[in-house]
Design a protein around this motif. Structure first.
Motif: not given
Length: 257
Positions: A7-8, A37-39, A82
């Motif tokens: 997911r991330s 999801k990446i940040a 994110y």
């Protein structure tokens, strides 16, 4: 166990240096269930430097590689970035830079994380001291709650509830060029220059409040006259004729015994 989805938590800055892209292919083909999801957390290199993150160019390189791999595999999968507001190093200028980047992406974030200092981190040290401990150079810190609210609102500038905060931030930063009807503008101008609060979904009660104040003033004035009448012992009857109060009134003395 048939499937394992990620997911991330991917370190995209490491992943792009995989020359044969074997890991990226494995990831996209078997371990992404629609979105990943990446940040990046921000896109201003000034802020990214304080975050200890790679530059925005590295993030953009990964985005292109991810999209290209999914096209190659015939998959329709997306990236969800994110984002964080008010991290040390981020002033209104950097927050507006992020808002413009999101505008150009056509991305509308549903969730935004406002920076909160975590103990024993470099970011927390910057927040409390106003210095970068790695260089001992001053760092801008948004500690005022209202400015923090403006920075957060800029990331979600499309939300009508954020209109007033976004408007105030753009005016304060000298970026009124982003207020208008053009394709590069973040928000539209107010129809009424004196309009406030309506964008928050609040009713305009200014007229009602004004009427209430007038009625209150009239009541106060009437009460003052009534109190003055009591003090002098005079009052008016129903016809408006002034009469003397009858308290303590008896027969008139004639002097005879």
């Amino acid at each position: 166990m048939k499937k394992v989805f990620i997911r991330s938590g991917i370190r995209y800055d490491y992943l792009i240096y995989d020359k044969n892209q074997q890991f990226l292919r494995e990831l996209c083909e078997h371990h992404v269930s629609g979105q990943l999801k990446i940040a990046p957390e921000h896109i201003s290199n000034t802020v990214l430097n304080k975050l200890g993150k790679p530059s925005v160019e590295v993030y953009e390189k990964f985005v292109r590689a991810y999209q290209k791999m999914n096209e190659k595999l015939g998959k329709e999968q997306y990236l969800v970035p994110y984002l964080m507001s008010s991290h040390p190093g981020s002033a209104l200028k950097e927050a507006i830079e992020l808002a413009e980047y999101l505008r150009d992406m056509g991305y509308v974030p549903q969730q935004v994380q406002d920076f909160y200092p975590t103990p024993s981190t470099i970011s927390a040290c910057m927040y409390y001291t106003g210095l970068d401990p790695r260089t001992m150079q001053p760092v801008y810190v948004a500690s005022n709650p209202h400015e923090k609210a403006m920075q957060r609102a800029l990331i979600q500038y499309r939300n009508p509830k954020n209109y007033d905060l976004v408007y105030e931030a753009l005016v304060m930063a000298g970026r009124t060029d982003l207020i208008g009807n053009g394709p590069k503008c973040l928000i539209k101008p107010r129809k009424n220059p004196n309009e406030t609060g309506l964008r928050h979904g609040k009713k305009d009660t200014s007229l009602k409040n004004g009427n209430r104040q007038k009625h209150a003033a009239k009541r106060k004035q009437a009460n003052g006259k009534h109190a003055a009448g009591k003090k002098t012992g005079n009052h008016k009857n129903g016809s408006g004729r002034q009469i003397k109060s009858g308290h303590g009134k008896g027969k008139k003395k004639t002097g005879r015994r």
